[in-house]
Design an enzyme around this catalytic site. Structure first.
Site, PDB file in Angstrom:
ATOM      1  CB  ALA A   1       8.728  21.493  53.093  1.00 41.92           C
TER       2      ALA A   1
ATOM      3  N   GLY B   1       3.221  14.718  56.143  1.00 41.89           N
ATOM      4  CA  GLY B   1       4.163  15.269  57.099  1.00 41.89           C
ATOM      5  C   GLY B   1       4.745  16.558  56.572  1.00 41.89           C
ATOM      6  CG  ASP B   2       6.889  18.925  59.291  1.00 38.23           C
ATOM      7  OD1 ASP B   2       7.355  17.794  59.060  1.00 38.23           O
ATOM      8  OD2 ASP B   2       7.115  19.548  60.349  1.00 38.23           O
ATOM      9  CB  CYS B   3       9.859  16.471  55.960  1.00 37.45           C
ATOM     10  SG  CYS B   3      10.332  16.663  57.680  1.00 37.45           S
TER      11      CYS B   3
ATOM     12  N   GLY C   1       1.350  18.577  58.623  1.00 32.23           N
ATOM     13  CA  GLY C   1       1.662  18.933  59.994  1.00 32.23           C
ATOM     14  C   GLY C   1       2.934  18.302  60.499  1.00 32.23           C
TER      15      GLY C   1
END
Length: 469
Positions: free
Chosen positions: A235, A230-232, A69
Site C-alpha cells: 500500500a 505484505g499488504d502494508c 497479501g
C-alpha cells in the site's frame, strides 16, 4: 506498451489489476471475495485468484506480475508440498497465550520484550507467525511434526503461480519476512533459534528472502514473478509514500506506517520494526479493528455505508460525549486480545442514529490516532498523512479524520493501492532500474478541519477503563 499485473490477496478478497508498466494507467481489473473466518484453506485463495485473474482478462499478455497479501499468517506444508492444516490468519487470537509464553522465555516482563525487540524488531502478540508456530506445537503436535516448510499467504500464492516447483523454490520478500517474528529487518537474516524456541525444532524450510527486484519464479508465459510483499508495504509503494509520509490504511485492520531509513526498535511492542519493499524500513502500528467497525455500525443502525456516512456527518463533532471503543474482535494495539467493544456516554440526548454513527467513525479514527502518537513519540517525522484503504471511501471518514488527527489529510484517487503496489513492483522488476517507476498518482484530495481535542480526550478516558473478560 508492456503490461504488468499486481495481486492483492487480502483477508476479505482477491484483487487483480493490470496496468501499463511505463505510466501505471489501469487497463483492467478483477475482484473475488474470500471466505470469512480466521482460519482458511489456502486452496480458497488460489481459487479466488484464478477467478479474479479471469475477470481481469487473464495474464497471458503481461510482461511481469507480483503478489502482495495479508501478512503474518501461517501456512504449513508437508514434505510433498501439501498444506498441513487450514492457514491461521493474522487476526486469529488463539495464540495470545503463546505470545506471553515466548516473552517469558526470553526473560519476561520488560526484559523479555526488550530481548524480542532487539532480536527481530517485534514483541510477540497473537498476530505474528512465531506465536502461531508455538500454538501449533502445543495444540496440534502431530501437525507440527508433519510440517516441513512454513510460509506466508503471499509466499504460497506466488509459489503456486510459479507451478509449485518444490519446497526449495519458496520465496518471500523483506516486508513479509519482517512480520514473522523470526526474521530481523536490521540484520537481514532469519533467527533460527527463535523458530526452534517456538516450534520445538529449527529444521523447517523457510522461504528465501529476496531483494526488491528479485525474481520469485515465472508465469506460464515466461513472465517474471516479483518477490511480492505484505499488504502494508505494498500500500505504501502503491500510494507513492516516501520518508516523512505517514500512510493510514483503513482495511480489515487499521495500519499507521511510514517509510524510514533505519529499522525501528520499540520494546513496548507498539511500533513494529518491519521492512518495506524498496530496501528501506517500515515502522508500523496495527489495530485489529478498522473498516469492520463501520460495517458493524451500519448493521446495527440498519443502513448501508452511504447512509452511515450521511448520519455521521449530521452528528456533532465529539458526538456530544458519546464514545465508542471499537475493540470488536479483541485488539492488538493496545495488546488486549480478549477485550470487547464498549459504548460510553449514552444518554437520552446521544441515543440517536447520528450520534452512534459519529461515535463509530470517531472511535475507529481515535484508535489509529493512538498509533500515530506512538510513531511520533519514537521520532517519526510527519510531513503528510495519506489516507488509503476501503474505509477511505467513506466521506465521513475523510472529513472527520483531520478533526481527530489534528493535521490535514491527503486522499489519493480511490483504488486498489495494495494491488497497485504489487503491480509497481512488477514494473520495477521488468525495468531493472535503481528505483521503482514513477507513476502518476492522479488528483489527490486534501481535507482540512480544525482539530477537536475533546474527541481524543474522551476516547482516552473510555479506553483506559476497558476490562478484559
Amino acid at each position: 506498451m508492456p503490461l504488468v499485473a499486481g495481486v492483492d490477496s487480502s483477508t476479505q478478497s482477491c484483487k487483480v489489476v493490470v496496468r501499463d508498466a511505463d505510466t501505471g494507467t489501469l487497463v483492467r481489473e478483477g475482484r473475488v471475495p474470500h471466505p470469512a473466518g480466521t482460519a482458511v484453506p489456502p486452496a480458497a485463495w488460489e481459487a479466488a485468484l484464478s477467478e479474479a485473474v479471469e475477470r481481469a482478462g487473464g495474464l497471458d499478455d503481461v510482461a511481469a506480475a507480483s503478489v502482495a497479501g495479508q501478512m503474518q499468517g501461517m501456512v504449513c506444508l508437508d514434505a510433498d508440498g501439501t498444506v498441513v492444516r487450514d492457514a491461521v490468519l493474522w487476526n486469529d487470537t488463539r495464540s495470545a497465550g503463546a505470545a506471553r509464553d515466548l516473552i517469558s522465555e526470553l526473560g519476561g516482563g520488560d526484559a523479555g520484550r526488550r530481548a524480542w525487540a532487539d532480536a527481530v524488531g517485534l514483541v510477540p502478540v497473537a498476530s505474528f507467525t512465531v506465536t502461531k508456530l508455538r500454538w501449533l506445537a502445543s495444540a496440534e503436535p502431530d501437525n507440527a511434526a508433519r510440517t516441513e516448510a512454513v510460509c506466508l499467504p503471499h509466499d504460497w500464492l506466488t509459489w503456486r503461480l510459479a507451478g509449485a516447483p518444490g519446497l526449495a523454490s519458496l520465496r518471500t520478500d523483506r516486508s513479509e519476512a519482517s512480520g514473522t517474528g523470526y526474521w530481523s529487518a536490521a540484520a537481514g537474516d532469519y533467527r533460527r533459534d527463535l523458530v526452534g524456541l517456538a516450534l520445538g525444532r529449527d529444521d523447517v524450510l523457510l522461504p528465501e528472502v529476496l531483494g526488491p527486484t528479485g525474481r520469485a519464479g515465472q508465469l506460464r508465459n515466461g513472465a517474471p514473478l516479483g518477490p511480492g510483499g505484505g499488504d502494508c508495504a505494498a500500500a505504501a509503494l502503491g500510494a507513492g509514500a516516501g520518508p516523512g509520509d505517514v500512510v493510514v490504511s483503513i482495511g480489515t485492520s487499521g495500519i499507521v506506517t511510514t517509510v524510514a531509513d533505519a529499522p525501528a526498535v520499540d520494546p513496548t511492542g507498539t511500533v513494529a520494526g518491519y521492512a518495506d519493499m524498496t530496501g528501506r524500513f517500515l515502522p508500523l502500528v496495527c489495530t485489529l479493528n478498522a473498516a469492520r467497525v463501520l460495517d458493524a455500525a451500519a448493521t446495527m443502525l440498519r443502513v448501508d455505508h452511504a447512509e452511515l456516512s450521511v448520519l455521521a456527518l449530521s452528528g456533532p463533532p465529539g458526538a456530544d460525549g458519546l464514545v465508542l471503543v471499537p475493540y470488536l474482535e479483541g485488539e492488538r494495539t493496545p495488546d488486549r486480545p480478549h477485550a470487547t467493544g464498549s459504548v460510553h456516554g449514552l444518554t437520552l440526548r446521544t441515543s440517536t442514529p447520528a450520534h452512534v454513527a459519529r461515535a463509530a467513525v470517531e472511535g475507529m479514527l481515535c484508535a489509529l490516532a493512538d498509533g500515530l502518537d506512538a510513531m511520533t513519540a519514537r521520532g517519526t517525522t510527519v510531513n503528510r498523512i495519506i489516507l488509503v484503504g476501503g474505509g477511505a471511501r467513506s466521506e465521513a471518514v475523510r472529513r472527520i479524520a483531520p478533526t481527530v488527527f489534528g493535521r490535514p489529510v491527503l486522499v489519493p484517487p480511490l483504488g486498489e493501492h495494495v494491488a497497485d503496489g504489487a503491480a509497481r513492483q512488477a514494473a520495477w522488476v521488468l525495468s531493472g532500474g535503481p528505483q521503482p517507476p514513477a507513476w502518476t498518482a492522479g488528483q489527490v484530495e486534501t481535507h482540512e478541519a480544525d482539530a477537536v481535542p475533546a474527541i481524543r480526550e474522551r476516547y482516552a478516558a473510555a479506553r483506559n477503563h476497558i476490562l478484559e473478560p
